[in-house]
Design a protein around this motif. Sequence first.
Motif: not given
Length: 150
Positions: A58-66, A81-92
Amino acid sequence: MDGITIREATEGDLSSILGLYAAAGIGDSGNFTAEEARAHFSRLKQYPSFHVFVAFLHEVPVGTYELLIMDNLAKRGRKSAVVEDVAVDPQHQGQGIGRAMMEHARKQCQEASCYKLTLSSNLKREEAHRFYEALGFEKHGYSFQIRLQD
Protein backbone atom coordinates in the motif's frame (compact mmCIF):
# COMPACT_ATOMS: atom_id res chain seq x y z
CA MET A 1 -1.15 -10.66 -1.24
CA ASP A 2 -3.14 -7.66 -2.37
CA GLY A 3 -1.47 -4.30 -2.14
CA ILE A 4 2.11 -5.52 -2.78
CA THR A 5 3.92 -3.87 -5.67
CA ILE A 6 7.57 -4.33 -6.62
CA ARG A 7 9.60 -2.01 -8.78
CA GLU A 8 13.21 -1.20 -9.51
CA ALA A 9 14.70 1.14 -6.93
CA THR A 10 15.46 4.77 -7.64
CA GLU A 11 17.81 7.11 -5.83
CA GLY A 12 14.79 8.39 -3.92
CA ASP A 13 14.37 4.93 -2.34
CA LEU A 14 17.83 4.82 -0.80
CA SER A 15 16.94 5.93 2.72
CA SER A 16 14.09 3.38 2.82
CA ILE A 17 16.38 0.61 1.55
CA LEU A 18 19.06 1.41 4.12
CA GLY A 19 16.39 1.47 6.81
CA LEU A 20 15.11 -1.96 5.70
CA TYR A 21 18.65 -3.37 5.84
CA ALA A 22 19.14 -1.98 9.34
CA ALA A 23 15.78 -3.31 10.56
CA ALA A 24 16.56 -6.76 9.11
CA GLY A 25 20.10 -6.77 10.53
CA ILE A 26 21.81 -6.89 7.15
CA GLY A 27 25.35 -5.52 7.10
CA ASP A 28 26.36 -2.14 8.37
CA SER A 29 24.61 -0.17 5.62
CA GLY A 30 23.32 2.27 8.23
CA ASN A 31 26.82 3.70 8.33
CA PHE A 32 26.48 5.07 4.79
CA THR A 33 25.99 8.80 4.66
CA ALA A 34 23.29 9.93 2.23
CA GLU A 35 26.01 11.17 -0.12
CA GLU A 36 27.95 7.89 0.04
CA ALA A 37 24.77 5.90 -0.61
CA ARG A 38 23.94 8.02 -3.67
CA ALA A 39 27.48 7.60 -5.05
CA HIS A 40 27.40 3.84 -4.50
CA PHE A 41 23.93 3.51 -6.01
CA SER A 42 25.06 5.49 -9.05
CA ARG A 43 27.95 3.07 -9.53
CA LEU A 44 25.62 0.06 -9.22
CA LYS A 45 23.30 1.48 -11.86
CA GLN A 46 26.17 1.25 -14.37
CA TYR A 47 26.17 -2.55 -14.14
CA PRO A 48 23.89 -3.66 -16.98
CA SER A 49 22.37 -6.67 -15.21
CA PHE A 50 22.44 -5.67 -11.55
CA HIS A 51 19.15 -4.47 -10.12
CA VAL A 52 17.88 -3.34 -6.75
CA PHE A 53 14.15 -3.81 -6.20
CA VAL A 54 11.82 -2.39 -3.58
CA ALA A 55 8.56 -3.97 -2.43
CA PHE A 56 5.72 -1.75 -1.29
CA LEU A 57 2.65 -2.62 0.71
CA HIS A 58 0.00 0.00 0.00
CA GLU A 59 2.77 2.39 -1.14
CA VAL A 60 4.88 1.90 2.02
CA PRO A 61 8.36 0.38 1.41
CA VAL A 62 8.46 -2.94 3.27
CA GLY A 63 11.07 -5.05 1.46
CA THR A 64 14.04 -5.03 -0.86
CA TYR A 65 16.35 -7.39 -2.70
CA GLU A 66 19.19 -7.27 -5.20
CA LEU A 67 19.42 -9.37 -8.36
CA LEU A 68 22.46 -9.99 -10.54
CA ILE A 69 21.91 -11.73 -13.87
CA MET A 70 25.17 -13.01 -15.29
CA ASP A 71 26.21 -14.08 -18.73
CA ASN A 72 28.30 -17.23 -18.56
CA LEU A 73 30.96 -18.68 -20.81
CA ALA A 74 30.14 -22.19 -19.61
CA LYS A 75 26.75 -23.85 -20.12
CA ARG A 76 26.75 -22.71 -23.76
CA GLY A 77 26.42 -19.11 -22.62
CA ARG A 78 23.26 -19.63 -20.63
CA LYS A 79 22.65 -16.98 -17.99
CA SER A 80 22.41 -17.54 -14.26
CA ALA A 81 21.28 -15.25 -11.48
CA VAL A 82 22.04 -14.50 -7.85
CA VAL A 83 19.67 -12.93 -5.32
CA GLU A 84 21.40 -11.00 -2.56
CA ASP A 85 20.48 -8.87 0.46
CA VAL A 86 16.84 -9.89 0.86
CA ALA A 87 15.22 -7.77 3.57
CA VAL A 88 11.64 -7.52 4.79
CA ASP A 89 10.64 -5.09 7.52
CA PRO A 90 10.26 -7.30 10.63
CA GLN A 91 6.87 -5.69 11.33
CA HIS A 92 5.63 -7.00 7.98
CA GLN A 93 7.17 -10.48 7.92
CA GLY A 94 4.74 -13.33 7.41
CA GLN A 95 2.52 -11.24 5.13
CA GLY A 96 3.72 -12.64 1.78
CA ILE A 97 6.21 -9.89 0.99
CA GLY A 98 9.29 -12.13 0.85
CA ARG A 99 7.34 -14.64 -1.23
CA ALA A 100 6.25 -11.90 -3.64
CA MET A 101 9.84 -10.65 -3.98
CA MET A 102 11.20 -14.13 -4.70
CA GLU A 103 8.45 -14.75 -7.26
CA HIS A 104 9.36 -11.39 -8.81
CA ALA A 105 13.01 -12.47 -8.95
CA ARG A 106 12.04 -15.79 -10.52
CA LYS A 107 10.02 -13.99 -13.19
CA GLN A 108 12.91 -11.61 -13.95
CA CYS A 109 15.18 -14.63 -14.39
CA GLN A 110 12.72 -16.50 -16.58
CA GLU A 111 12.35 -13.44 -18.81
CA ALA A 112 16.16 -13.25 -19.09
CA SER A 113 16.31 -16.99 -19.97
CA CYS A 114 18.41 -17.88 -16.92
CA TYR A 115 18.95 -21.56 -16.31
CA LYS A 116 19.17 -21.11 -12.53
CA LEU A 117 18.55 -18.68 -9.71
CA THR A 118 20.72 -18.99 -6.61
CA LEU A 119 21.08 -17.38 -3.22
CA SER A 120 23.03 -18.04 -0.08
CA SER A 121 21.94 -17.79 3.52
CA ASN A 122 23.87 -17.78 6.77
CA LEU A 123 23.94 -21.23 8.39
CA LYS A 124 22.35 -19.80 11.54
CA ARG A 125 19.25 -18.51 9.72
CA GLU A 126 17.25 -21.73 9.90
CA GLU A 127 13.90 -19.96 9.63
CA ALA A 128 15.06 -18.31 6.40
CA HIS A 129 16.18 -21.73 5.11
CA ARG A 130 12.69 -23.15 5.70
CA PHE A 131 11.21 -20.14 3.93
CA TYR A 132 13.42 -20.58 0.85
CA GLU A 133 12.79 -24.32 0.75
CA ALA A 134 9.02 -23.68 0.91
CA LEU A 135 9.46 -21.52 -2.20
CA GLY A 136 11.11 -24.38 -4.09
CA PHE A 137 14.78 -23.53 -3.54
CA GLU A 138 16.88 -26.63 -2.97
CA LYS A 139 20.12 -27.01 -1.07
CA HIS A 140 22.83 -27.46 -3.65
CA GLY A 141 26.49 -27.89 -2.91
CA TYR A 142 28.29 -25.64 -0.47
CA SER A 143 28.86 -21.94 -0.28
CA PHE A 144 32.44 -20.92 0.51
CA GLN A 145 33.88 -17.55 1.35
CA ILE A 146 37.12 -15.89 2.32
CA ARG A 147 36.58 -12.85 4.53
CA LEU A 148 38.75 -10.12 3.06
CA GLN A 149 37.60 -7.34 5.38
CA ASP A 150 35.53 -7.05 8.55
